[in-house]
Enzyme design. Sequence first.
Site, PDB file in Angstrom:
ATOM      1  N   SER A 269       0.268  -0.859  -0.338  1.00 40.93           N
ATOM      2  CA  SER A 269       0.342   0.026  -0.222  1.00 40.93           C
ATOM      3  C   SER A 269       0.719   1.428   0.057  1.00 40.93           C
ATOM      4  O   SER A 269       0.117   2.113  -0.280  1.00 40.93           O
ATOM      5  CB  SER A 269      -1.051  -0.004   1.389  1.00 40.93           C
TER       6      SER A 269
ATOM      7  N   ASP B 268      -2.227   8.670   7.959  1.00 40.47           N
ATOM      8  CA  ASP B 268      -2.801   7.791   8.447  1.00 40.47           C
ATOM      9  C   ASP B 268      -2.233   7.249   9.412  1.00 40.47           C
ATOM     10  O   ASP B 268      -0.981   7.339   9.947  1.00 40.47           O
ATOM     11  CB  ASP B 268      -3.791   7.126   6.965  1.00 40.47           C
TER      12      ASP B 268
ATOM     13  N   HIS C  47       0.331   5.326   6.711  1.00 40.39           N
ATOM     14  CA  HIS C  47       1.206   5.405   5.956  1.00 40.39           C
ATOM     15  C   HIS C  47       1.785   6.833   5.474  1.00 40.39           C
ATOM     16  O   HIS C  47       0.884   7.607   6.466  1.00 40.39           O
ATOM     17  CB  HIS C  47       0.577   5.398   4.736  1.00 40.39           C
TER      18      HIS C  47
END
Length: 373
Positions: free
Chosen positions: A41, A338, A341
Amino acid sequence: MTMIKAIFFVPFVILIFFGSRRVASAGDQNALAASFVFGDSLVDAGNNNYLQTLSRANSPPNGIDFKPSRGNPTGRFTNGRTIADIVGEKLGQPSYAVPYLAPNAKGETLLNGVNYASGGGGILNATGSVFVNRLGMDIQVDYFSITRKQFDKLLGEDKARDYIHKSLFSIVIGSNDFLNNYLVPFVAAQARLTQTPEAFVEDMISHLRDQLKRLYALDARKFVVGNVAPIGCIPYQKSINQLKDKQCVDLANKLALQYNARLKDLLMVELKDSLKDAHFVYANVYDLVMDLIVNYKQYGFTTSSEACCGTGGRLAGILPCGPTSSLCTDRSKHVFWDPYHPSEAANLIIADKLLNGDSKYVTPFNLLHLRDL
């Protein structure tokens, strides 16, 4: 690096900007040929939008600062560009590498590059099973083998081989193998009883060795491989362990360092000696991110412990970013977007160090040098 995300759906039309700019010429000797991105991600550009998965970032306010989509979410797990996006821009790519699963990942659009990264994906196939669906590294390499055949059809076998040789292969993976595999309570309890940390790391290295060799057999020659960041210092880990701002989870960081040492040996000694016509760059993401976390004020940030977008606890570090999350007033002042990340502001600094930095962060040379080889 990702944790469970709520599923939200947005029109896939927001991805039309991929391939909307000039397509790189196969005969251009002064620019990077293509950019192929593999990972999780941290560099996912939207592949998980096309999977039935619990790991998604296709809901606002994700992507709020991503200008090509006018602030609409694209599936990137950050507020703007990923490190891979920024590196591609700075190396001269005319457009971002298209997500492999996107409908427009075909024809000449492929000549700019392809992004195979998937939120929740890992080096090991078992990693990320908690998300139901994701693309692990083995599957990502399988997909590249399909792309490789498409290049032969687009350019002819000889030109395609030369083009791939000049392209950049970026691999950013490994965090989920710890966060969403070895360190997951209950899910991995049995594995931890039967496999020591050393054995688990060796399993990761063994799989990654095979994956890199498969890419080499498909004509990849320029590799940059990121090590695992200080995952014990992300807002999520601090929150669930009720740590103070300057504290980190020791076990998670020790595992990352253990893996990183073996990764460096794999790239800088073993593969360097056995694949002599390939170039491997070891990206020291761990020290780079740790520098941002410890010295955040020197970089203009106001916090390196609190997530800009998230829910739960004083660090907004329990639940992922979504429409009901709290949102900070100045996104450029947070190291973390977040609970898991980096923000685009942090990604810009990381990318700059990888492009222009010295051997402290990129070994044996930086990415501008790698491009020009």
